[in-house]
Design an enzyme around this catalytic site. Structure first.
Site, PDB file in Angstrom:
ATOM      1  CG  ASP A  26      11.831  72.889  54.132  1.00 38.34           C
ATOM      2  OD1 ASP A  26      10.645  72.747  54.478  1.00 38.34           O
ATOM      3  OD2 ASP A  26      12.365  73.991  53.943  1.00 38.34           O
ATOM      4  CG  ASP A  41       6.507  81.136  47.713  1.00 36.78           C
ATOM      5  OD1 ASP A  41       6.075  81.158  48.884  1.00 36.78           O
ATOM      6  OD2 ASP A  41       6.523  80.120  47.009  1.00 36.78           O
TER       7      ASP A  41
END
Length: 243
Positions: free
Chosen positions: A8, A129
């Protein structure tokens, strides 16, 4: 079952967030390409990369870091974060990215995502998500009133490669994967599901692998690797034995 180590990116650095909160970031390194190579040396053939800044901005923010990762990593790179127009999609595929992950666009512009899935066969992953069962977008800063399963079913005939399911309440917290919700989603749709959020050790990999036949394609893991709680080579070997 594929084990995807995660990189990330925030400000060009390797970080992990807690529950998607940019103010709760832990930095693990300043050389993403070197980290990608370490994962490759441990046996990884697939890599999951997220442009966190891009997720919130709605456009790429860590392009240089992503380019270096793609150049360095010998396997397949899956990329998400702020990719919301055809030019960006084409640009990343031209650079060598194997698959593009689209989340906010899947909810707000599904026709576009379906169009990209047709144009780039096998190259588009839809991120689903979840926060309390509802779809979250814009880097998880907004929560919709659309149930996760409803969004997933909208893409069943679209030709997307996979669904990436993340339980936001577990992401980056080492609480363990939400196995029940992941398996339930995989049973509800005909699209392969990638699990994400909360991996804390080999037990999570094992539980997912024994349910791989339900339609679980893989699992993404980040913090557990960076903090030494999960051995990547062992996880990859366990995933490879999944049926």
């Amino acid at each position: 079952m594929i084990v995807f180590p995660a990189i990330d990116l925030k400000g060009g650095e390797v970080v992990r967030l807690a529950e998607g909160d940019m103010d709760r970031a832990t930095t693990y390194g300043d050389d993403p390409a070197a980290q990608a190579l370490l994962f490759a040396e441990a046996g990884a053939e697939h890599l999951h990369v997220v442009d966190l800044d891009g997720s919130f901005a709605g456009e790429g923010r860590n392009a240089q870091a992503v380019e270096r990762i793609v150049e360095a990593f010998p396997g397949y790179v899956q990329l998400g974060g702020g990719i919301r127009d055809a030019e960006a999609v084409e640009g990343w595929f031209d650079l060598g990215v194997a698959r593009i992950v689209m989340g906010s666009a899947a909810l707000k512009n599904p026709y576009f995502v379906r169009e990209m899935a047709r144009e780039w066969e096998g190259g588009i992953v839809v991120a689903v998500d979840a926060k309390d069962g509802m779809v979250a977008t814009e880097g998880w800063a907004e929560v919709s009133d659309v149930p996760v399963t409803d969004l997933a079913r909208r893409f069943e005939d679209a030709g997307v490669a996979a669904l990436l399911f993340t339980d936001i309440g577990r992401d980056g917290l080492l609480k363990g994967v939400n196995i029940e919700a992941t398996v339930e989603l995989a049973r509800q749709v005909d699209i392969p599901v990638i699990a994400s959020g909360g991996v804390k050790g080999l037990d999570d990999i094992h539980m997912l692998s024994i349910n791989a036949h339900e339609g679980i394609e893989g699992v993404i893991t980040g913090r557990a690797l960076y903090e030494g709680r999960l051995d990547l080579a062992a996880a990859i070997a366990m995933g490879a034995r999944a049926e």
